[in-house]
Every structure is written in C-alpha cells, then in structure tokens.
Design an enzyme around this catalytic site. Structure first.
Site, PDB file in Angstrom:
ATOM      1  N   LYS A  68     -22.219 -14.719   0.944  1.00 28.93           N
ATOM      2  CA  LYS A  68     -22.090 -16.191   0.919  1.00 28.93           C
ATOM      3  C   LYS A  68     -21.970 -16.462   2.484  1.00 28.93           C
ATOM      4  O   LYS A  68     -21.938 -17.769   2.615  1.00 28.93           O
ATOM      5  CB  LYS A  68     -20.618 -16.334   0.097  1.00 28.93           C
ATOM      6  CG  LYS A  68     -20.811 -16.389  -1.258  1.00 28.93           C
ATOM      7  CD  LYS A  68     -19.927 -16.848  -2.185  1.00 28.93           C
ATOM      8  CE  LYS A  68     -20.523 -16.822  -3.764  1.00 28.93           C
ATOM      9  NZ  LYS A  68     -19.501 -17.636  -4.595  1.00 28.93           N
ATOM     10  N   LYS A 118     -29.455 -13.665  -8.491  1.00 33.51           N
ATOM     11  CA  LYS A 118     -28.738 -14.309  -9.818  1.00 33.51           C
ATOM     12  C   LYS A 118     -28.591 -15.705  -9.794  1.00 33.51           C
ATOM     13  O   LYS A 118     -28.800 -16.326  -8.989  1.00 33.51           O
ATOM     14  CB  LYS A 118     -27.410 -13.491  -9.677  1.00 33.51           C
ATOM     15  CG  LYS A 118     -26.643 -14.352  -8.585  1.00 33.51           C
ATOM     16  CD  LYS A 118     -24.922 -13.925  -9.096  1.00 33.51           C
ATOM     17  CE  LYS A 118     -24.051 -14.963  -8.413  1.00 33.51           C
ATOM     18  NZ  LYS A 118     -22.838 -14.992  -8.967  1.00 33.51           N
ATOM     19  N   LYS A 148     -24.630 -21.347  -9.140  1.00 31.66           N
ATOM     20  CA  LYS A 148     -24.440 -22.705  -8.944  1.00 31.66           C
ATOM     21  C   LYS A 148     -24.963 -23.330  -7.655  1.00 31.66           C
ATOM     22  O   LYS A 148     -25.175 -24.459  -7.682  1.00 31.66           O
ATOM     23  CB  LYS A 148     -22.744 -23.068  -8.989  1.00 31.66           C
ATOM     24  CG  LYS A 148     -21.829 -22.578 -10.212  1.00 31.66           C
ATOM     25  CD  LYS A 148     -20.515 -23.026  -9.963  1.00 31.66           C
ATOM     26  CE  LYS A 148     -19.757 -22.273 -10.854  1.00 31.66           C
ATOM     27  NZ  LYS A 148     -18.833 -21.223 -10.252  1.00 31.66           N
TER      28      LYS A 148
HETATM   29  N1  AQP Z   1     -26.158 -15.059 -12.985  1.00 27.59           N
HETATM   30  C1  AQP Z   1     -24.751 -14.778 -13.536  1.00 27.59           C
HETATM   31  N2  AQP Z   1     -24.962 -13.817 -14.728  1.00 27.59           N
HETATM   32  C2  AQP Z   1     -23.658 -13.417 -15.424  1.00 27.59           C
HETATM   33  N3  AQP Z   1     -22.503 -13.810 -15.002  1.00 27.59           N
HETATM   34  C3  AQP Z   1     -22.388 -14.532 -13.950  1.00 27.59           C
HETATM   35  N4  AQP Z   1     -21.472 -15.130 -13.478  1.00 27.59           N
HETATM   36  C4  AQP Z   1     -21.614 -15.951 -12.237  1.00 27.59           C
HETATM   37  N5  AQP Z   1     -23.030 -16.041 -12.367  1.00 27.59           N
HETATM   38  C5  AQP Z   1     -23.554 -14.990 -13.129  1.00 27.59           C
HETATM   39  C6  AQP Z   1     -20.088 -15.109 -13.706  1.00 27.59           C
HETATM   40  O1  AQP Z   1     -19.288 -16.375 -14.126  1.00 27.59           O
HETATM   41  C7  AQP Z   1     -17.931 -16.042 -13.652  1.00 27.59           C
HETATM   42  C8  AQP Z   1     -17.528 -17.291 -12.925  1.00 27.59           C
HETATM   43  O2  AQP Z   1     -18.149 -17.193 -11.499  1.00 27.59           O
HETATM   44  P1  AQP Z   1     -17.591 -18.107 -10.370  1.00 27.59           P
HETATM   45  O3  AQP Z   1     -17.929 -19.442 -10.891  1.00 27.59           O
HETATM   46  O4  AQP Z   1     -16.277 -17.910 -10.414  1.00 27.59           O
HETATM   47  O5  AQP Z   1     -18.195 -17.671  -9.122  1.00 27.59           O
HETATM   48  P2  AQP Z   1     -19.673 -16.827  -9.026  1.00 27.59           P
HETATM   49  O6  AQP Z   1     -19.846 -15.734  -9.438  1.00 27.59           O
HETATM   50  O7  AQP Z   1     -19.850 -17.049  -7.405  1.00 27.59           O
HETATM   51  O8  AQP Z   1     -20.503 -18.031  -9.759  1.00 27.59           O
HETATM   52  P3  AQP Z   1     -21.857 -18.716  -9.101  1.00 27.59           P
HETATM   53  O9  AQP Z   1     -22.278 -19.497 -10.305  1.00 27.59           O
HETATM   54  O10 AQP Z   1     -22.616 -17.679  -8.691  1.00 27.59           O
HETATM   55  O11 AQP Z   1     -21.259 -19.839  -7.905  1.00 27.59           O
HETATM   56  P4  AQP Z   1     -21.680 -19.838  -6.656  1.00 27.59           P
HETATM   57  O12 AQP Z   1     -23.012 -20.285  -6.703  1.00 27.59           O
HETATM   58  O13 AQP Z   1     -20.776 -20.955  -6.098  1.00 27.59           O
HETATM   59  O14 AQP Z   1     -21.238 -18.627  -5.912  1.00 27.59           O
HETATM   60  C9  AQP Z   1     -17.708 -14.810 -13.154  1.00 27.59           C
HETATM   61  O15 AQP Z   1     -17.153 -13.989 -14.262  1.00 27.59           O
HETATM   62  C10 AQP Z   1     -19.189 -14.252 -12.699  1.00 27.59           C
HETATM   63  O16 AQP Z   1     -19.302 -12.900 -12.829  1.00 27.59           O
END
Ligand code: AQP
Length: 347
Positions: free
Chosen positions: A122, A206, A209
C-alpha cells in the site's frame, strides 16, 4: 518440573471483524468476509464494526466518510447480518480500540511490523510519504480484536499475516504482564471458497476497492447490466475449461472465474469443473453472469433500500456502539491494571 505451556484462554467464544469505509464494496469483500459474518452470527456472539479508524490511514474526504460508513452497515445487513443478533458499530464510537492500540504499540516490535507485506504494497515506492497510521495499522487491528477478547476472526486470505501479528501481541502481552490466558490466541477463519477473489482484469492481483479500473471488480451496488458486462469483459484465455483443478494452475484468470462461480453457488471448484469441463468461456461466462446477477442483485437492492433511511442506520450504529463499549470498557480496565496504571486507585 514445571509445565511451560501457557494457560489456554478459557473465556467465551466471540467473533470480531470489520471492513473499511474506504470505497465501494466488491465481490471479494462479500465472499471473503460478509457472507461469513452472516453465517457465524448464529454460532457465537458476533461483533462487526465499520473500520473508520483504519480507513483514515489513507486520506478520506470528511464530507463522504459518514455516508461510506452507512453504506458498509447497509452492506452488512443486506448480506444477512441481523442487528438484533449481531452487534454492528462504527469503530470510532468505541475509543477503547485506540487506547488499547497505544498500549499494544508498546508491546509490538518494530521488526514484526517491518515484515508486513500489506504496508509494503500500500505504501508503494514512497513509504516515507505514507501515514504513520498505515504502518501501525496491524497493531490497531490487534486492539480491535483483543479489546473484545475475540476468539474467531473471519477475513479474506490477505489478512492472514495481520492475524498472526495479533496472536504475537496477545502472547507477548500475556507473557510480559504475567497474565497467562488473559488474551486469547485468536483463530483466523480464512478457509473456504471466496477467501481470495482476484481482479477480473489480472488473475495475479486481488480484487480491490482501490484498483483504478472499475472493470477489475464487481461492486455490490452495480446493477444487473454492469455485473453482466464486467463478467463478459473479464480477461480469460481461449482454452476450454479442463477436468481437473491441476490443469488450471497456469491459468489464473480462468481459475478465478471458476472460484467465483463455486463460491457464489455454494459448491466446490471441483464440482464446477465437473459440470463445465470441455466448455469454453463463450458458454461459461453467461452462466456465471446469470448466477452473479441472481445472487448479488438482491443484495444491492436491499442496500439501496437501507441507505434510503440513514436515520435508521444511524440508530443501529449508535445502539451497536453502546453495546460494544459495554464489553470493551471492562477489558481496558483490566489491561490498565495489568500494566500498572491503576495501582494507586485514581482511575
Ligand atoms: N479480493 C478479496 N478476496 C477475498 N477477500 C477479500 N477482502 C478484501 N479483498 C478481498 C476481505 O474483505 C475484508 C474487508 O477488507 P477491508 O476493506 O477492510 O480492507 P482490504 O483488505 O484492504 O480491502 P480492499 O478491497 O482491498 O480495499 P483497499 O483497496 O482499500 O485496500 C477483509 O476481511 C479482507 O480480507
């Protein structure tokens, strides 16, 4: 001879998890986290928060943050979480998270945080420009979990390393303050289909968002046409689907679509291959699109209905925050006693 094994945690089983209000929720969040929350609420006490303190580790527009928080709460409920059964609350409504995080900052070691791959991903090439909060994010996560002495944390695969750090913090705190079994060594609940949903544009990244391409993910608020269009445009290869999972090893995009189908349909990847082996993506993608629309369409519709009544969402979040605080406050008091802050009785 004395027994060197630390005393196991003997308290009740509890589930804790959360999602950041940092953008549109997608299929990965839904399958990796939200559907698990709904299932677990009937098995043990479940607390699910909106991770707004985590979200501001990268800048969030203050004018949008409250709406994004309500959107996550709506997504929880639309995915099956019942506010009468589970506790749904904003993280910032329970200041004990941040207070315990400070104490844990003094327990966790720099070397542990230096190993965290999510910070490296990140912060990118300019880590000196990343916020300090982004670096200590996993310590706050340990506090989120341990302030409720949560024993089970349903998350996607990407959170595995952070949960190992939570166990390290719990173990070190228990050891340093002579309190064996005080904090549980929390179990991550990662396994199962949907634990790692990949981008629709790149099977090695992966679904996320923050991916600049909206075509890379299916958002929970996408309408039927957008869902079908994104699946139609998903990157694949010209080969038909094989008979065995082994043959998908070098085909990450195909592997991902099979995994999404399986997770949405409550089946295994092997069962999906048994049905579609020999068929090309011209046949498979429309079936996947129909399934995704059938499963996600009602979730999006229910989210929209809930978001049309922000006062009701606020009421749920406020009540959840009060309930969560009632559990968190006694834990923090115990922690303060163990650390030595309360020995003179002025707190
Ligand atoms: N691609 C994924 N497959 C399975 N699980 C996922 N999670 C996120 N992406 C995937 C799970 O969703 C939960 C919440 O995630 P978060 O929003 O707290 O943070 P993150 O993991 O950083 O999610 P994003 O979508 O990837 O956000 P950004 O892009 O902002 O970093 C967690 O349980 C995560 O494992």
């Amino acid at each position: 001879m004395t027994d060197q094994t630390p005393a196991p945690y003997a308290g009740p089983k509890r589930v804790l998890s959360g999602v950041q209000p940092s953008g549109a929720l997608h299929l990965g969040n839904y399958l990796g986290a939200l559907v698990k929350f709904a299932r677990l609420q009937h098995e043990m006490k479940t607390l699910i928060f909106v991770a707004d303190l985590h979200a501001i580790t990268v800048f969030q527009d203050p004018a949008l943050l409250a709406a994004q928080t309500r959107e996550i709460a709506a997504a929880y409920i639309a995915s099956g979480l019942d506010p009468k059964v589970a506790t749904i609350f904003p993280q910032s409504a329970v200041p004990e998270h941040a207070e315990l995080a400070w104490i844990f900052n003094c327990v966790a070691r720099l070397g542990w945080l230096d190993r965290m791959t999510q910070f490296k991903e990140k912060s990118g090439k300019h880590k000196e420009r990343a916020s300090v909060g982004l670096y200590t994010y996993p310590v706050l996560q340990a506090a989120d979990i341990l302030i409720y002495k949560a024993t089970h944390v349903p998350v996607g695969e990407d959170q595995k390393q952070h949960l190992e750090l939570t166990r390290d913090v719990a173990g070190k705190f228990n050891h340093d303050f002579g309190a064996p079994g005080f904090f549980p060594l929390t179990d991550p609940l990662i396994e199962g289909p949907g634990a790692r949903i990949m981008s629709l544009r790149d099977g090695s990244a992966k679904m996320s968002k923050s991916d600049p391409s909206d075509l890379s993910r299916i958002n929970l608020l996408d309408d039927e046409e957008a869902i079908a269009n994104k699946i139609r445009k998903a990157r694949t290869d010209p080969e038909p689907l094989p008979e065995t999972l082994d043959e998908l090893k070098e085909r990450p995009e195909a592997r991902n679509l099979v995994g999404i189908y399986a997770a949405l349909d409550g089946r295994t990847d092997v069962q999906v291959l048994a049905e579609f082996a020999g068929q090309g993506f011209g046949a498979f993608k429309p079936k996947l699109a129909d399934l995704a629309v059938a499963k996600l369409g009602p979730v999006g519709a229910e989210m929209r209905r809930l978001m049309a009544d922000p006062a009701e969402l606020d009421r749920i979040l406020k009540a959840g925050g009060e309930h969560a605080r009632a559990i968190a406050a006694p834990t923090l008091r115990e922690v303060k006693e163990k650390v030595g802050f309360i020995s003179a009785g002025w707190l």
